[in-house]
Design an enzyme around this catalytic site. Structure first.
Site: not given
Length: 293
Positions: A45, A118, A155
């Site tokens: 990431e 995200k 993540c």
């Protein structure tokens, strides 16, 4: 008819302040993974620089760019075409006045298939992402690539079984999670490396699907941060459909991991287990309610 196979690669590395050096480091590791047969290769990431979300500093907003113009994308897309590999690329994205933690999927011909933003944005000591990123507005994404249907979270998404299940329901053959996670400044005794792995191994088991987690490693110094900086714990891995680790790194190693999978076998095995046959969506209303009774 030959079986459909896919060879996955994961990159684990440390990153510094120099954008060009970071991209060059990833380029070299992509070449190494491709030489070992990997055809879908996952970097960590936000490899464009240090993980800046340890604190709230407005100067970092200048590092965000539109996803089609981001140097991580413009430099790696030609490499994807040269090597014939699929590259999911994590970036800090700006769209007008909006900022996202995003992933651009580059196909093996260098084509940009689109962007995922995200969905789950953490906010806690050392991971103050809500200051920088809006919650994603793309929904979960699964891409048809040359080598298979790829689902990817970023993540914090990896802790949510709903995200993994949604992507498999959308037809994902594999799940990928680029990551930046390490020490917890508010509690030095809190080590989440093993729970981090176990959460994703659980996604693999309950969806009968390979899962890749690619984390950064190394110590990133921050003068205004507890203990002088953030230490990332690596531990990147590739798990099979049983959740077994086929390849993994320790905390401090840098390099690439690879593992291959028979997608036809996985389709049949997933059907045989019956998890998707026996689902009861009519009973799952509480999952979609903000505050279930």
């Amino acid at each position: 008819m030959s079986p459909r196979t896919i060879t996955l690669g994961a990159i684990q590395a440390a990153f510094g302040d120099d954008l060009d050096a970071n991209i060059s480091r990833v380029e070299g590791l992509i070449r190494e993974a491709a030489a070992r047969g990997a055809r879908v290769i996952l970097p960590p990431e936000l490899f464009q620089g240090p993980y800046f979300c340890v604190s709230q500093q407005e100067r970092w907003f200048t590092q965000a760019l539109p996803w089609r113009e981001h140097p991580c994308v413009t430099r790696l897309a030609p490499l994807a075409k040269e090597l014939g590999v699929v590259l999911p690329v994590s970036i800090f994205e700006r769209e007008g006045p909006h900022y996202f933690n995003s992933l651009v999927m580059i196909d093996a011909d260098g084509a940009l298939l689109g962007v995922y933003r995200k969905s789950h944005i953490p906010d806690g000591p050392g991971y103050q992402e809500k200051y920088y990123f809006r919650p994603g507005d793309t929904g979960f994404r699964v891409w048809d690539t040359r080598f298979g249907r790829i689902g990817a979270g970023i993540c914090w998404d990896q802790w949510y079984p709903e995200a993994a299940r949604a992507m498999v329901l959308m037809g994902a053959d594999v799940l990928l999670y680029p990551t930046a996670i390490g020490s917890e400044p508010h509690d030095p005794s809190l080590d989440t490396a093993l729970p981090w792995r176990r959460a994703m191994q659980g996604h693999a088991v309950s969806n009968i699907i390979p899962v890749v987690g690619a984390n950064r490693t190394g110590f990133e110094p921050w003068a205004d941060y507890p203990n002088g900086g953030q230490r990332f714990y690596g531990s990147s891995f590739i798990a099979d459909h049983r959740g077994d680790l086929l390849a993994d790194f320790g905390r401090d190693e840098e390099g690439v991991l690879t593992a291959s999978f028979d997608l036809d076998f996985l389709d049949a095995h997933r059907a045989a287990w019956g998890f998707f046959r026996d689902r009861r969506p009519d009973l799952y209303g509480a999952l979609a309610a903000p505050r279930p009774a």
